[in-house]
Design a protein around this motif. Structure first.
Motif, PDB file in Angstrom:
ATOM      1  N   LEU A 174       0.838  -1.197   0.000  1.00  0.00           N
ATOM      2  CA  LEU A 174       0.000   0.000   0.000  1.00  0.00           C
ATOM      3  C   LEU A 174       0.875   1.249   0.000  1.00  0.00           C
ATOM      4  CD1 LEU A 174      -2.908  -0.909   2.442  1.00  0.00           C
ATOM      5  CD2 LEU A 174      -2.839  -1.071  -0.056  1.00  0.00           C
ATOM      6  N   PRO A 175       0.558   2.231  -0.853  1.00  0.00           N
ATOM      7  CA  PRO A 175       1.376   3.446  -0.938  1.00  0.00           C
ATOM      8  C   PRO A 175       1.001   4.464   0.133  1.00  0.00           C
ATOM      9  CG  PRO A 175      -0.398   3.572  -2.519  1.00  0.00           C
ATOM     10  CD  PRO A 175      -0.513   2.214  -1.868  1.00  0.00           C
ATOM     11  N   ARG A 176       1.903   5.390   0.361  1.00  0.00           N
ATOM     12  CA  ARG A 176       1.589   6.538   1.207  1.00  0.00           C
ATOM     13  C   ARG A 176       0.669   7.469   0.434  1.00  0.00           C
ATOM     14  NH1 ARG A 176       1.896   7.837   6.361  1.00  0.00           N
ATOM     15  NH2 ARG A 176       3.742   6.487   6.421  1.00  0.00           N
ATOM     16  N   ILE A 177      -0.437   7.899   1.028  1.00  0.00           N
ATOM     17  CA  ILE A 177      -1.383   8.795   0.358  1.00  0.00           C
ATOM     18  C   ILE A 177      -1.579  10.056   1.192  1.00  0.00           C
ATOM     19  CG2 ILE A 177      -2.624   6.903  -0.775  1.00  0.00           C
ATOM     20  CD1 ILE A 177      -4.861   7.319   1.363  1.00  0.00           C
ATOM     21  N   ALA A 178      -2.090  11.083   0.536  1.00  0.00           N
ATOM     22  CA  ALA A 178      -2.439  12.314   1.238  1.00  0.00           C
ATOM     23  C   ALA A 178      -3.777  12.139   1.944  1.00  0.00           C
ATOM     24  CB  ALA A 178      -2.520  13.476   0.252  1.00  0.00           C
ATOM     25  N   ILE A 179      -3.917  12.824   3.066  1.00  0.00           N
ATOM     26  CA  ILE A 179      -5.213  12.812   3.757  1.00  0.00           C
ATOM     27  C   ILE A 179      -6.046  13.946   3.173  1.00  0.00           C
ATOM     28  CG2 ILE A 179      -6.378  13.115   5.957  1.00  0.00           C
ATOM     29  CD1 ILE A 179      -3.889  11.930   7.275  1.00  0.00           C
ATOM     30  N   GLU A 180      -7.060  13.574   2.420  1.00  0.00           N
ATOM     31  CA  GLU A 180      -7.904  14.553   1.746  1.00  0.00           C
ATOM     32  C   GLU A 180      -9.241  13.920   1.416  1.00  0.00           C
ATOM     33  OE1 GLU A 180      -5.733  15.563  -1.740  1.00  0.00           O
ATOM     34  OE2 GLU A 180      -5.792  13.529  -2.571  1.00  0.00           O
ATOM     35  N   ALA A 181     -10.205  14.764   1.092  1.00  0.00           N
ATOM     36  CA  ALA A 181     -11.503  14.247   0.681  1.00  0.00           C
ATOM     37  C   ALA A 181     -11.353  13.508  -0.637  1.00  0.00           C
ATOM     38  CB  ALA A 181     -12.491  15.395   0.534  1.00  0.00           C
ATOM     39  N   THR A 228     -11.637  21.315  17.089  1.00  0.00           N
ATOM     40  CA  THR A 228     -10.383  22.054  17.063  1.00  0.00           C
ATOM     41  C   THR A 228      -9.288  21.143  16.528  1.00  0.00           C
ATOM     42  OG1 THR A 228      -8.943  23.536  18.354  1.00  0.00           O
ATOM     43  CG2 THR A 228      -9.679  21.497  19.428  1.00  0.00           C
ATOM     44  N   GLY A 229      -8.133  21.710  16.262  1.00  0.00           N
ATOM     45  CA  GLY A 229      -7.041  20.940  15.677  1.00  0.00           C
ATOM     46  C   GLY A 229      -6.958  21.171  14.178  1.00  0.00           C
ATOM     47  N   GLY A 230      -5.790  20.889  13.626  1.00  0.00           N
ATOM     48  CA  GLY A 230      -5.503  21.236  12.240  1.00  0.00           C
ATOM     49  C   GLY A 230      -6.415  20.614  11.205  1.00  0.00           C
ATOM     50  N   LEU A 231      -6.965  19.428  11.469  1.00  0.00           N
ATOM     51  CA  LEU A 231      -7.769  18.739  10.462  1.00  0.00           C
ATOM     52  C   LEU A 231      -9.269  18.994  10.603  1.00  0.00           C
ATOM     53  CD1 LEU A 231      -5.897  15.312  10.340  1.00  0.00           C
ATOM     54  CD2 LEU A 231      -5.874  17.106   8.613  1.00  0.00           C
ATOM     55  N   ALA A 232      -9.651  19.832  11.565  1.00  0.00           N
ATOM     56  CA  ALA A 232     -11.078  20.063  11.798  1.00  0.00           C
ATOM     57  C   ALA A 232     -11.770  20.602  10.553  1.00  0.00           C
ATOM     58  CB  ALA A 232     -11.271  21.024  12.969  1.00  0.00           C
ATOM     59  N   THR A 233     -11.144  21.557   9.875  1.00  0.00           N
ATOM     60  CA  THR A 233     -11.789  22.153   8.704  1.00  0.00           C
ATOM     61  C   THR A 233     -11.871  21.170   7.535  1.00  0.00           C
ATOM     62  OG1 THR A 233      -9.654  23.101   8.054  1.00  0.00           O
ATOM     63  CG2 THR A 233     -11.149  24.511   9.296  1.00  0.00           C
ATOM     64  N   LEU A 234     -10.936  20.217   7.461  1.00  0.00           N
ATOM     65  CA  LEU A 234     -10.979  19.205   6.401  1.00  0.00           C
ATOM     66  C   LEU A 234     -12.239  18.356   6.500  1.00  0.00           C
ATOM     67  CD1 LEU A 234      -9.640  17.563   4.091  1.00  0.00           C
ATOM     68  CD2 LEU A 234      -8.497  16.215   5.864  1.00  0.00           C
ATOM     69  N   PHE A 235     -12.610  17.982   7.718  1.00  0.00           N
ATOM     70  CA  PHE A 235     -13.791  17.133   7.904  1.00  0.00           C
ATOM     71  C   PHE A 235     -15.083  17.942   7.915  1.00  0.00           C
ATOM     72  CE2 PHE A 235     -10.372  14.599   9.956  1.00  0.00           C
ATOM     73  CZ  PHE A 235     -10.404  13.529   9.077  1.00  0.00           C
ATOM     74  N   GLU A 236     -15.004  19.199   8.320  1.00  0.00           N
ATOM     75  CA  GLU A 236     -16.198  20.031   8.419  1.00  0.00           C
ATOM     76  C   GLU A 236     -16.940  20.112   7.088  1.00  0.00           C
ATOM     77  OE1 GLU A 236     -17.345  24.664   9.557  1.00  0.00           O
ATOM     78  OE2 GLU A 236     -15.410  24.163   8.663  1.00  0.00           O
ATOM     79  N   ARG A 237     -16.209  20.058   5.980  1.00  0.00           N
ATOM     80  CA  ARG A 237     -16.828  20.229   4.669  1.00  0.00           C
ATOM     81  C   ARG A 237     -17.778  19.097   4.306  1.00  0.00           C
ATOM     82  NH1 ARG A 237     -11.413  21.675   3.099  1.00  0.00           N
ATOM     83  NH2 ARG A 237     -11.190  19.743   1.901  1.00  0.00           N
TER      84      ARG A 237
END
Length: 269
Positions: A174-181, A228-237
């Protein structure tokens, strides 16, 4: 101004906060560095002095320091940094005169991480009623406090980066992937990267939504959910479970604790 230091398992965040002006805990600058308990006070000072200068500040603007840490080995050098380069003994979150000052209604109150206690203090100061704070850090934590500000307990789950690291480490192909939608609209991935992205992203949202449903049911009253935390806005969408996003909740909590220590007559410097 206040230098607020939040030493987490992954990063140490330094924030310059104006708590004496008319702007109400205005964060003037923030910087982060990878957590390394071996890093000396002198190393911190060289790095931080350069960043202060780049932001247009002299080291002398810092009149007080407060530290919250979940890495005990990092505390000594951060204390030395404050004493040697900023002219005074720092406040330490959870230690008088910067005691938490709230009821901690759990089996082992002393085991509560300083960051989670500080988040609870800030959340209660900023929002009324029963609260759940979801903090996306090395671990993803869910912290419940009641309308009086008492900490009632919570949940610790692996952080999304930790989960991805474990998956990639354990599965050789398995490759390393970016955490994104995910780019795909559905959840049936047709290649390895899409399948991993769907599993990590939507799997994590499903965990968040499911745990929050269970927490709300257990509280049994209306609850405000703060992320809160850096990834909060990523999931909020892609989920509607968060009522408020407070990206600087821990820093705000440290500023509140420093203000309280000052109001009780204790020197901040």
């Amino acid at each position: 101004m206040l230098l607020a230091i939040d030493a987490g398992n992954t990063n140490v965040v330094f924030a310059l906060v104006d708590i004496g002006g008319g702007e109400g805990r205005a964060i003037k600058a923030r910087w982060r560095i990878a957590t390394d308990p071996r890093r000396t006070a002198d190393e911190y000072a060289v790095w931080l002095s350069q960043l202060l200068s780049l932001a247009g500040y002299d080291r002398s603007v810092v009149t007080s320091v407060i530290i919250a840490t979940v890495v005990p080995r990092a505390l000594h050098n951060l204390r030395v940094l404050a004493a040697k380069y900023f002219g005074g003994e720092p406040l330490v979150a959870g230690v008088a005169p910067a005691a938490f000052g709230m009821a901690i209604d759990v089996d082992e109150p002393a085991s509560l991480g300083a960051d989670r206690a500080v988040n609870t203090i800030a959340a209660h100061a900023l929002h009324p009623g029963d609260l759940i704070v979801v903090d996306f850090g090395t671990a993803t934590t869910f912290d419940v406090s009641d309308f009086s500000g008492a900490y009632k307990g919570g949940i610790i789950a692996p952080g999304i980066n930790l989960s991805l690291d474990a998956l990639v480490t354990a599965a050789a192909k398995l490759p390393r992937i970016a955490i994104e939608a995910p780019a795909t609209k559905g959840v049936i991935g047709t290649n390895t990267v899409d399948q991993m992205t769907i599993g990590i992203y939507w799997g994590y949202i499903a965990m968040i939504e499911g745990l929050l449903d269970r927490l709300k049911a257990e509280v049994g009253r209306p609850v405000t959910v703060i992320a809160t935390g850096g990834l909060a806005t990523l999931f909020e969408r892609h989920t509607g479970v968060f009522d408020v996003i407070e990206p600087d909740l821990t820093i705000q909590g440290l500023a509140i604790m420093a203000e309280r220590a000052h109001m009780t007559g204790n020197s901040l410097s």
